[in-house]
Motif scaffolding. Structure first.
Motif, PDB file in Angstrom:
ATOM      1  N   ALA A 144      -1.357  14.239  -0.423  1.00  0.00           N
ATOM      2  CA  ALA A 144      -2.289  13.690  -1.760  1.00  0.00           C
ATOM      3  C   ALA A 144      -3.582  14.789  -1.627  1.00  0.00           C
ATOM      4  O   ALA A 144      -4.177  15.303  -2.485  1.00  0.00           O
ATOM      5  CB  ALA A 144      -2.735  12.195  -1.462  1.00  0.00           C
TER       6      ALA A 144
ATOM      7  N   LEU B  31       2.684   6.613   5.422  1.00  0.00           N
ATOM      8  CA  LEU B  31       1.305   6.500   4.631  1.00  0.00           C
ATOM      9  C   LEU B  31       0.529   7.735   5.084  1.00  0.00           C
ATOM     10  O   LEU B  31      -0.207   8.480   4.439  1.00  0.00           O
ATOM     11  CB  LEU B  31       0.571   5.321   5.103  1.00  0.00           C
ATOM     12  CG  LEU B  31       1.010   4.150   4.165  1.00  0.00           C
ATOM     13  CD1 LEU B  31       0.246   2.840   4.729  1.00  0.00           C
ATOM     14  CD2 LEU B  31       0.377   4.461   2.892  1.00  0.00           C
TER      15      LEU B  31
ATOM     16  N   ARG C 244       1.082   4.203  -2.970  1.00  0.00           N
ATOM     17  CA  ARG C 244       0.890   5.672  -2.817  1.00  0.00           C
ATOM     18  C   ARG C 244       1.831   6.342  -3.102  1.00  0.00           C
ATOM     19  O   ARG C 244       2.004   7.767  -3.707  1.00  0.00           O
ATOM     20  CB  ARG C 244       0.496   5.724  -1.203  1.00  0.00           C
ATOM     21  CG  ARG C 244       0.033   7.214  -0.915  1.00  0.00           C
ATOM     22  CD  ARG C 244      -1.199   7.570  -1.327  1.00  0.00           C
ATOM     23  NE  ARG C 244      -2.264   6.501  -1.108  1.00  0.00           N
ATOM     24  CZ  ARG C 244      -3.003   6.306  -0.201  1.00  0.00           C
ATOM     25  NH1 ARG C 244      -2.938   7.325   0.837  1.00  0.00           N
ATOM     26  NH2 ARG C 244      -3.707   5.185  -0.074  1.00  0.00           N
TER      27      ARG C 244
ATOM     28  N   ASP D 278      -0.554  10.472   2.554  1.00  0.00           N
ATOM     29  CA  ASP D 278      -2.276  10.930   2.652  1.00  0.00           C
ATOM     30  C   ASP D 278      -2.462  12.361   2.515  1.00  0.00           C
ATOM     31  O   ASP D 278      -3.412  13.113   1.837  1.00  0.00           O
ATOM     32  CB  ASP D 278      -2.983  10.134   3.525  1.00  0.00           C
ATOM     33  CG  ASP D 278      -3.149   8.791   3.115  1.00  0.00           C
ATOM     34  OD1 ASP D 278      -2.877   8.197   1.991  1.00  0.00           O
ATOM     35  OD2 ASP D 278      -3.564   7.931   4.180  1.00  0.00           O
TER      36      ASP D 278
ATOM     37  N   LYS E 266       0.723  -1.356  -0.029  1.00  0.00           N
ATOM     38  CA  LYS E 266       0.135   0.014  -0.024  1.00  0.00           C
ATOM     39  C   LYS E 266       1.011   1.110   0.001  1.00  0.00           C
ATOM     40  O   LYS E 266       0.697   2.268  -0.719  1.00  0.00           O
ATOM     41  CB  LYS E 266      -0.903  -0.037   1.161  1.00  0.00           C
ATOM     42  CG  LYS E 266      -1.945   1.115   0.998  1.00  0.00           C
ATOM     43  CD  LYS E 266      -2.777   0.877   2.596  1.00  0.00           C
ATOM     44  CE  LYS E 266      -3.622   2.283   2.590  1.00  0.00           C
ATOM     45  NZ  LYS E 266      -4.794   1.819   3.702  1.00  0.00           N
TER      46      LYS E 266
END
Length: 701
Positions: free
Chosen positions: A430, A423, A374, A427, A370
């Motif tokens: 993003a 992560l 990303r 995020d 994952k």
């Protein structure tokens, strides 16, 4: 008596004459003997008087010696029979007085002062008798008290008072030493008797309290027996409040024992014993809980695979070892509650780490896959990220390399934690990347909306600095858009919009201020036109010129310049109806009049009261403030001064009397009266012209 001079006797010339002469001589002698006493009688009289005096002196000396000797012998008999040694000990003050009297009597001359010497011996004898009685009484009292004291002291010694009541026993010993030897140089019988009474009271009180003392000793021994194994350091760490309460109870017990308050001391020791039992129970409970936590910790560590923990969760294993060391230190320092908590935390952390290792082994592949997806997605827009979030993207790239490094090792927990944190950061980037376009659109739309309302020519003239800022920030925003620096473009558009809004507000405020000033100027021009035309022609002319200039600027929409000129006009025009001048006058711009200000000055006839005829004549002849043609005011003109605020009137027209002032107004059918106005009551009435009133001259061009 003076002797009469004898007459010379002539010698007889014949025998007859001789006989006759002899007879006359005898007669003369007999007469002289009868007239003068003989010398033998006088001596006898003088001797009789001297003998009487000598006899009286002798008798006085005998009587004086008798009195002196009687007093001395009486005193000596009393003095020799008295117990002088005991008198010196038990009546030192009386003994000193007696010795002083005795020495004083011996020093006196009894022959010349027999009465005084006898009185001194008599007084000394009486004092010896009184002192002897006093010595017997004091000595007997002292001996009785000493005997009673000795008996009570022996009883107290047998009851071990020295141990139970040390301060009281020390006091008893001190009194015993001070009163034991009456022959001591510093022995004071009165103080000794008082001290013996005090000691007897103390000993009797201790004897009466002997039962309570036994209870006190029992309570004290019970406490000592239980407290012999007490660890003060352990008590301070585990039960500090109980330990402080225990020390307080012990302090009360010792203080009460020192004051021989045995009942209170016994109660305090029983309280201390109860506190000791409670504290011991609490300490045992805390110690037991710490030992049980230690047992659970040791069991958990025994089951754990320490090698796997050190390899798969190095930081967590280091934290576990630190907590274990904290537990041991707290246990050693008797901090049982802290030790129990440290042990429980260590067990919980160990269990969590074991669960994390198990989860990390299971989810390792999933989380890494994952994370890689990303990161790959964001790397495709690296140029945009570097332009807008360069520090964040650079840090994210560094942490991604660290995660890859951890993936090659066995520290699964650190790997899982680092991957999850990265992560979250990716995020967030993003979301920023997706939201920056919308944010830029909003900022740009808001700016363009304001820009459409703006009139550049108007803003350039009235808010040049703000308009320059708007233009500069707009150009910077357009350049940032071309460079794809979205964050810089958003900030530039927001700054440009804020500056544009401020510029528009500035123009609106200028317009509102200009309208307000124009209305105020028109009002002043209308209300004060008479005064301006009469007394301020230069200001009026300059104001009109500035008003025309401001009007032209206003027509050209140069509001800033127009407002500046209108402010100058407002400063030229009078703000109030009345204005005080430096020449001692007051201008009434509303009526176009000039008044004399000071009611006691030269212009008002130095405050003098005048009849109407004199007032009119002197005012008409007045030359004041460089002006002639002064006159008395009409009733309407003078009445208008009463419309002024009283405080302002006092400043403008000082020394105005609360009395009547003349006007020039007369009745057409009455030549003997004229109107006058009272400046206290504000009333207007007809005054006789011959009456005397004050004047307030006025000048009207």
């Amino acid at each position: 008596m003076a002797k009469k001079p004898r007459k010379p006797v002539q010698a007889a010339t014949s025998d007859g004459a001789s006989d006759h002469s002899t007879t006359d001589l005898d007669q003369i002698r007999r007469e002289m003997s009868a007239r003068q006493p003989g010398p033998n009688k006088r001596l006898v009289r003088l001797a009789a008087v001297g003998g009487t005096i000598l006899l009286a002196v002798a008798l006085l000396c005998v009587w004086s010696f008798y009195r002196y000797n009687l007093g001395r012998q009486s005193f000596r008999a009393i003095y020799q029979n008295a117990d002088l040694e005991n008198m010196r000990i038990f009546a030192p003050g009386d003994y000193k007085e007696i010795e002083e009297l005795r020495k004083k009597a011996q020093a006196q001359n009894w022959l010349f002062h027999p009465g005084a010497v006898a009185s001194l011996y008599g007084e000394a004898g009486r004092k010896v008798s009184a002192a002897t009685a006093k010595v017997d009484n004091v000595k007997r009292n002292y001996e009785v008290l000493r005997k009673q004291f000795g008996k009570l002291k022996e009883e107290a010694k047998a009851q071990n008072l020295a141990q139970y009541a040390q301060s009281a026993w020390q006091r008893i010993e001190q009194i015993d030493r001070n009163t034991a030897d009456p022959t001591a140089a510093d022995f004071d019988p009165d103080a000794a008797i008082r001290d013996l009474h005090t000691a007897i009271q103390i000993l009797e009180q201790q004897r009466n309290n002997f039962g309570v003392i036994k209870q006190y000793e029992a309570a004290r021994q019970a406490y000592i027996k239980m407290a012999k194994d007490l660890n003060p350091e352990e008590w301070k760490k585990v039960a500090p409040r109980i330990e402080a309460t225990l020390r307080s109870s012990l302090g009360r017990a010792k203080a009460a024992a020192a004051a021989a308050q045995w009942k209170r001391a016994a109660m305090a020791y029983r309280d201390a014993l109860s506190i000791l039992e409670k504290g011991s129970s609490e300490i045992m409970s805390a110690r037991k809980a710490a030992r049980q936590a230690q047992t659970r910790l040791e069991a958990a560590l025994a089951k754990a695979d320490r090698r796997e923990l050190a390899a798969s969760a190095a930081r967590a294993w280091a934290a576990i070892q630190k907590k274990q060391a904290d537990f041991k230190a707290a246990l050693k320092a008797y901090r049982y509650r802290e030790a129990a908590k440290a042990a429980e935390d260590t067990v919980a952390l160990l269990q969590k780490v074991q669960a994390d290792i198990k989860e990390a082994k299971t989810r390792r592949t999933e989380v890494l896959k994952k994370l890689e997806d990303r990161y790959t997605m964001l790397a495709k827009q690296e140029e945009l990220l570097l332009r807008n979030w360069k520090p964040e993207w650079t840090a994210a790239k560094d942490r991604y390399r660290q995660v890859q490094k951890l993936a090659r090792g066995r520290d699964y927990v650190a790997l899982l934690e680092a991957a999850r944190n990265l992560l979250n950061e990716l995020d967030a980037l993003a979301q920023k990347l997706g939201g920056i376009s919308g944010e830029l659109g909003k900022a740009k739309t808001a700016f363009e909306k304001l820009y459409k309302k703006a009139v550049p020519e108007l803003l350039i003239v009235n808010a040049p600095d703000l308009w320059d800022k708007v233009a500069n920030r707009r150009a910077e925003a357009l350049g940032a858009e071309k460079r794809a620096n979205m964050r810089e473009a958003v900030n530039a558009y927001n700054d440009a919009a804020a500056a544009l809004g401020q510029a528009l507000d500035t123009v609106d405020k200028l317009i509102a201020t200009g309208k307000k000033l124009r209305a105020e100027i028109r009002r002043r021009q209308h209300e004060y036109r008479r005064g301006l035309n009469a007394f301020a022609t230069r200001k009026r002319t300059l104001a009109r010129r500035l008003i025309r200039t401001a009007g032209r600027a206003w027509e050209k929409r140069n509001y800033r310049s127009a407002v500046e000129m209108l402010r100058k006009v407002a400063s030229l025009l009078p703000a109030n109806r009345f204005e005080a001048r430096t020449d001692g006058t007051v201008v009434d711009y509303g009526r176009g009049l000039l008044w004399v200000a000071d009611g006691a000055g030269k212009g008002c006839m130095n405050g003098e009261k005048l009849d109407w005829y004199s007032a009119r004549t002197r005012v008409n002849q007045l030359i004041f403030a460089g002006k002639r043609l002064w006159r008395l005011p009409t009733d309407d003109e003078l009445q208008s001064l009463l419309d002024v605020d009283p405080k302002e009137f006092a400043k403008l027209f000082p020394n105005t009397r609360p009395d009547y002032y003349w006007t020039k107004t007369q009745m057409t059918d009455d030549t003997e009266h004229a109107l006058c106005i009272h400046f206290g009551t504000r009333k207007t009435r007809l005054c006789r012209k011959n009456d005397r009133s004050f004047v307030r001259p006025v000048f009207a061009p």
